[in-house]
Scaffold this motif. Structure first.
Motif, PDB file in Angstrom:
ATOM      1  N   ALA A  93      34.259  37.508  38.489  1.00 11.71           N
ATOM      2  CA  ALA A  93      35.024  36.395  37.991  1.00 11.71           C
ATOM      3  C   ALA A  93      36.516  36.629  38.465  1.00 11.71           C
ATOM      4  O   ALA A  93      36.841  34.537  39.243  1.00 11.71           O
ATOM      5  N   ARG A  96      35.135  34.071  41.646  1.00  9.82           N
ATOM      6  CA  ARG A  96      34.963  31.989  41.498  1.00  9.82           C
ATOM      7  C   ARG A  96      36.719  31.743  41.437  1.00  9.82           C
ATOM      8  O   ARG A  96      36.305  30.773  41.557  1.00  9.82           O
ATOM      9  N   GLY A 122      38.163  28.169  32.930  1.00  9.32           N
ATOM     10  CA  GLY A 122      36.539  27.882  31.800  1.00  9.32           C
ATOM     11  C   GLY A 122      36.196  27.777  34.076  1.00  9.32           C
ATOM     12  O   GLY A 122      34.980  28.354  34.006  1.00  9.32           O
ATOM     13  N   GLY A 125      34.784  31.646  33.709  1.00  9.88           N
ATOM     14  CA  GLY A 125      34.405  32.461  33.095  1.00  9.88           C
ATOM     15  C   GLY A 125      34.751  32.937  32.097  1.00  9.88           C
ATOM     16  O   GLY A 125      34.742  34.440  31.666  1.00  9.88           O
ATOM     17  N   THR A 127      38.452  33.814  28.561  1.00  8.30           N
ATOM     18  CA  THR A 127      38.799  33.334  27.767  1.00  8.30           C
ATOM     19  C   THR A 127      40.585  33.625  27.344  1.00  8.30           C
ATOM     20  O   THR A 127      41.096  34.715  28.153  1.00  8.30           O
ATOM     21  N   SER A 231      34.458  40.999  31.133  1.00 10.50           N
ATOM     22  CA  SER A 231      33.893  39.762  32.347  1.00 10.50           C
ATOM     23  C   SER A 231      32.311  39.423  32.027  1.00 10.50           C
ATOM     24  O   SER A 231      31.824  40.258  31.784  1.00 10.50           O
ATOM     25  N   ARG A 232      32.288  37.993  32.027  1.00  8.57           N
ATOM     26  CA  ARG A 232      31.285  37.114  32.552  1.00  8.57           C
ATOM     27  C   ARG A 232      30.490  37.353  33.059  1.00  8.57           C
ATOM     28  O   ARG A 232      29.287  36.406  33.071  1.00  8.57           O
TER      29      ARG A 232
END
Length: 233
Positions: A93, A96, A122, A125, A127, A231-232
């Motif tokens: 994350a 990214r 976003g 990923g 929140t 984390s996604r």
């Protein structure tokens, strides 16, 4: 007569001198924690940026930022921020976010490949989570979140970066990394994400502890890897 001991330069053998070599690395990120800084844009939206130069002194956190980034611009006029500390499992994350900027157009000083992204949360990923005492949101997935205010924002000696001294007003921690019944982070349960010469690492097994620790243990817990986060990535 002078009887004081004579101090001479230590003698080094050729073998000892060969233990080190003079180098000129392009960066000096010799193992520093990664933080995600959330700040407020002029329109009230949130900016989120990964930072690899951060250290704490008491309740002050010193940050090193890019001079032309959106984070530095925000803090000059809106000093509130959140210092979010991701866990090692959240490095994807963080990565990214690395090529993204909240500045539009992209400043020419940014690295090649950097691109504008209006929604950094976003894109990573992650929140947004409302803060308690500052306007910028926290990163819900980060196990440690520090609500703070930039008390001093100034250029570094080379004029290439910005140094921020932020006073921490409120600390949030995942209950799984807090020693039960205390306000102490359990160092056996918490591992920060470490940026080591542009590579990501977590902490290894505990080797020992300082005489000043307030969370002593008779034995270390090498099998505990800490909170991985949500984390996604």
């Amino acid at each position: 007569m002078n009887t004081a001991p004579q101090h001479t330069a230590p003698r080094h053998t050729a073998r000892e001198a060969a233990r080190h070599m003079a180098i000129e690395p392009s960066v000096l990120y010799f193992g520093t924690p990664v933080v995600l800084l959330s700040t407020e844009n002029m329109d009230g939206s949130a900016n989120l940026a990964p930072i690899s130069s951060a250290w704490a002194l008491g309740h002050t956190v010193v940050l090193g930022l890019g001079r032309d980034g959106q984070t530095a611009r925000n803090l000059r006029s809106r000093p509130e921020l959140v210092i979010n500390l991701p866990a090692p499992g959240q490095w994807r994350a963080v990565e990214r976010l690395a090529p993204l900027t909240g500045r539009n157009p992209v400043p020419p000083t940014k690295a090649e490949g950097c691109r504008f992204a209006p929604d950094k949360f976003g894109a990573a990923g992650l929140t947004e989570e409302p803060s308690h005492v500052v306007r910028p949101p926290r990163v819900a997935e980060c196990p440690v979140q520090l609500e703070a205010r930039a008390e001093r924002v100034r250029p570094d000696v080379a004029g290439e970066f910005v140094i921020v001294e932020a006073g921490v007003a409120k600390v949030h921690a995942d209950p799984r990394i807090v020693v039960p019944g205390t306000d102490y982070i359990d160092p056996a349960a918490w591992s920060p994400l470490i940026y080591n010469f542009r590579h990501y690492f977590g902490l290894g097994p505990e080797l020992g502890h300082s005489y000043r620790t307030q969370t002593p243990r008779t034995t270390s817990s090498p099998g505990r890897g800490g909170v991985s986060g949500r984390s996604r990535g």
